[in-house]
Motif scaffolding. Structure first.
Motif: not given
Ligand code: HEM
Length: 223
Positions: A42, A105, A108, A111, A117, A122, A129, A132, A210, A214, A220
């Motif tokens: 995370y 990035l 992430h 993950r 998630s 979400r 994302g 981004i 973003h 969150i 999550s």
């Protein structure tokens, strides 16, 4: 002394609740590596943000010396790299940071994907994302041209040719990117403007959304 200044400002602007809101915010146990070692996965969103901050700071200092035209671009980078005090360090941070940012990035994104998630509720933040991600790739692509050496020039040529191979609209994308029919003076100015104004502005807006999402939706749950 500092305390007195803080109190003076706080009494007038009530700033304590602003940073308290961030500092007192608790994260769930399943993202804390002290409780579950595998929770280290995370960390990558925060690390991506950390590297983005380094890119912004080092980039601001590079912009003090970089000159965005075809005559002066390469000499200004060479001056930064070889003569300016600390120039090589700041440029090195920006150069290597660009790669580290993409790696973080990517980790992430992996993950978020492998913990599922991106699922309800979400989905919207996943889409933010992905935008981004595109902006970050764009920052890498436009930044690569700026030193205006052979590597930069031909990498951009290849990149533009890839864009040009898109069916139907490719030709228009290539013309838009180049600012004409060739990779030349206009391309360099254009990439500079995209790299330091357009894309960072877009990135800030997307990151704000973003982070707000969150905060509203929370991290999550555990698998
Ligand atoms: C500069 C780029 C980015 C930064 C700085 C960033 C930052 C963060 C941070 C700090 C979190 C909190 C959880 C964590 O740290 O893992 C997070 C969560 C999230 N990110 Fe990103 N992110 C970026 C790019 C992306 C991309 C490319 C995607 C997917 C395409 C994405 C999708 C998500 C989603 C869906 C969440 C919520 C995850 C959950 O609640 O478990 N982010 N992001």
């Amino acid at each position: 002394m500092l305390r007195a200044i803080y109190d003076w400002v706080d009494e007038r602007l009530d700033i304590t609740p602003i940073w308290r809101d961030v500092a007192d915010h608790e994260v769930p146990e399943h993202v804390n590596p002290a409780h579950h070692f595998s929770a280290f996965i995370y960390c990558f969103g925060g690390l991506t943000f950390f590297v983005v901050v380094i890119q912004i700071l080092s980039g601001m200092f590079l912009a003090l010396y970089y000159v965005p035209d075809i005559v002066n671009a390469h000499p200004s980078v060479s001056y930064l790299q070889n003569e300016l005090a600390m120039g090589a360090i700041v440029r090195g941070m920006h150069h290597w940071g660009a790669s580290v940012a993409i790696v973080m990035l990517f980790l992430h994104t992996l993950r978020v994907f492998f913990t599922g998630s991106y699922k309800h509720p979400r989905e919207f933040n996943w889409i933010v994302g992905m935008l981004i991600f595109l902006v970050m790739i764009g920052l890498g692509f436009t930044g690569y041209l700026l030193p205006w050496d052979n590597k930069a020039y031909f990498a951009t040529k290849v990149g533009v040719e890839i864009a040009a191979s898109v069916p139907f609209v490719g030709k228009y994308i290539a013309t838009f990117l180049q600012g004409g029919d060739i990779v030349g003076a206009v391309t360099l100015e254009r990439f500079f403007a995209l790299h330091v104004f357009f894309l960072p502005a877009l990135l800030f807006m997307l990151l704000a959304v973003h982070f707000i999402l969150i905060r509203r939706q929370g991290i999550s749950g555990p698998l």
